[in-house]
Design a protein around this motif. Structure first.
Motif, PDB file in Angstrom:
ATOM      1  N   HIS A  76     -10.027  -3.530  -4.868  1.00  0.00           N
ATOM      2  CA  HIS A  76     -10.091  -4.608  -3.207  1.00  0.00           C
ATOM      3  C   HIS A  76      -9.099  -3.427  -2.172  1.00  0.00           C
ATOM      4  O   HIS A  76      -8.825  -4.414  -1.722  1.00  0.00           O
ATOM      5  N   LYS A  77      -8.818  -2.454  -2.573  1.00  0.00           N
ATOM      6  CA  LYS A  77      -8.842  -2.202  -1.071  1.00  0.00           C
ATOM      7  C   LYS A  77      -9.394  -2.289   0.164  1.00  0.00           C
ATOM      8  O   LYS A  77      -8.633  -2.435   1.038  1.00  0.00           O
ATOM      9  N   ARG A  78     -10.878  -2.204   0.034  1.00  0.00           N
ATOM     10  CA  ARG A  78     -11.216  -2.447   1.329  1.00  0.00           C
ATOM     11  C   ARG A  78     -10.706  -2.530   2.590  1.00  0.00           C
ATOM     12  O   ARG A  78     -10.951  -1.085   2.532  1.00  0.00           O
ATOM     13  N   ASP A  79     -10.794  -2.924   3.499  1.00  0.00           N
ATOM     14  CA  ASP A  79     -10.173  -2.813   4.678  1.00  0.00           C
ATOM     15  C   ASP A  79      -8.685  -3.186   4.536  1.00  0.00           C
ATOM     16  O   ASP A  79      -8.523  -3.458   5.893  1.00  0.00           O
ATOM     17  N   ALA A  80      -8.170  -2.762   3.858  1.00  0.00           N
ATOM     18  CA  ALA A  80      -6.454  -4.120   4.288  1.00  0.00           C
ATOM     19  C   ALA A  80      -5.832  -2.883   5.076  1.00  0.00           C
ATOM     20  O   ALA A  80      -5.069  -3.774   5.762  1.00  0.00           O
ATOM     21  N   ALA A  81      -6.145  -1.421   4.915  1.00  0.00           N
ATOM     22  CA  ALA A  81      -5.742  -0.711   6.090  1.00  0.00           C
ATOM     23  C   ALA A  81      -5.974  -0.850   7.630  1.00  0.00           C
ATOM     24  O   ALA A  81      -4.812  -1.096   8.247  1.00  0.00           O
ATOM     25  N   ALA A  82      -6.732  -0.597   7.455  1.00  0.00           N
ATOM     26  CA  ALA A  82      -7.564  -1.520   8.886  1.00  0.00           C
ATOM     27  C   ALA A  82      -7.067  -2.597   9.697  1.00  0.00           C
ATOM     28  O   ALA A  82      -6.911  -2.573  10.590  1.00  0.00           O
ATOM     29  N   GLU A 103      -4.057   5.270  -1.631  1.00  0.00           N
ATOM     30  CA  GLU A 103      -5.294   5.204  -0.838  1.00  0.00           C
ATOM     31  C   GLU A 103      -4.836   4.568   0.321  1.00  0.00           C
ATOM     32  O   GLU A 103      -5.348   3.808   0.999  1.00  0.00           O
ATOM     33  N   ILE A 104      -3.707   3.766   0.467  1.00  0.00           N
ATOM     34  CA  ILE A 104      -4.314   2.766   1.551  1.00  0.00           C
ATOM     35  C   ILE A 104      -3.184   3.344   3.134  1.00  0.00           C
ATOM     36  O   ILE A 104      -1.862   3.733   2.840  1.00  0.00           O
ATOM     37  N   ASP A 105      -3.410   4.039   4.173  1.00  0.00           N
ATOM     38  CA  ASP A 105      -2.531   4.392   5.219  1.00  0.00           C
ATOM     39  C   ASP A 105      -2.160   3.531   6.587  1.00  0.00           C
ATOM     40  O   ASP A 105      -2.715   3.028   7.122  1.00  0.00           O
ATOM     41  N   ALA A 106      -1.306   2.403   5.131  1.00  0.00           N
ATOM     42  CA  ALA A 106      -0.606   1.512   6.482  1.00  0.00           C
ATOM     43  C   ALA A 106       0.335   1.232   5.513  1.00  0.00           C
ATOM     44  O   ALA A 106       0.864   1.532   4.735  1.00  0.00           O
TER      45      ALA A 106
END
Length: 228
Positions: A76-82, A103-106
């Protein structure tokens, strides 16, 4: 209906109460991916497994400033970083969850048994390699709110006929009863479908107790919907 996404991502609001709200970003999709914003004891908003949508920030602003974005399931990485980047907040990932932060750019924060200062207790629902599944549950004792990202849901393909809440099709043969029993709940919020906000304790108990018994009906319904 498409399994995921669709022609419009104008969200549909779900699960509103005085300390939180949910939404489904693509109301016409079969998967009914649900996201939630929860007010913590720190006064901040904790966003769980978000799927982004136009005008979403206006909805979040009704409840306060975003303190963090939570990944509740390894898938559920979904739109977490954005969402985290837009609100200058970190993404919170369980300490034991693997294969996610890369995989999360944040900015990332890890948590263990408590979700920072939110007042939500955190506990593993599943941490297995067969099936490959890492899922964390969140529980607010005073608010009697339980968040289950994937193990149970209300989307039609989760539920056998007559069920208000159903165990994920892959987990019905061996439902995570030990992890999900014993909670005093007024509401169960899920990652697929609307939450259960009335008689939630009974709905959760019935889902776990009847997962195997209702397996044929649940599988038959899921197959019919996939073929329709």
């Amino acid at each position: 209906m498409p399994m995921k996404g669709g022609a419009t991502n104008e969200y549909r609001e779900i699960d509103r109460w005085d300390r939180g709200v949910g939404w489904i970003a693509y109301p016409e999709e079969t998967m009914e991916r649900a996201s939630h914003a929860l007010v913590g004891e720190d006064g901040g908003v904790w966003v769980v497994d978000p799927v982004d949508a136009p005008d979403l920030d206006e909805l979040l602003a009704e409840f306060g400033d975003v303190s963090g974005v939570v990944v509740g399931l390894d898938r559920h990485k979904r739109d977490a970083a954005a969402l985290a980047t837009r609100h200058d907040a970190p993404v919170y990932v369980p300490q034991w969850m693997s294969g996610v932060v890369e995989e999360i750019d944040a900015p990332i924060e890890r948590f263990d048994r408590e979700l920072s200062d939110s007042g939500f207790e955190a506990f593993p629902i599943l941490d297995t390699s067969v099936p490959p599944w890492q899922e964390v549950g969140l529980y607010h004792r005073a608010d009697k709110t339980l968040v289950v990202p994937e193990a149970v849901g209300t989307a039609s393909y989760f539920c056998a006929p007559g069920e208000r809440l159903g165990v994920h099709p892959m987990l019905r043969p061996a439902p995570p009863r030990r992890a999900l029993r014993g909670f005093d709940v007024d509401r169960v919020l899920v990652g697929h479908g609307e939450g259960v906000l009335t008689d939630a304790a009974r709905a959760l108990r019935d889902a776990l107790d009847n997962a195997r018994r209702n397996l044929p009906g649940a599988y038959g319904r899921a197959i019919r919907e996939l073929l329709s």
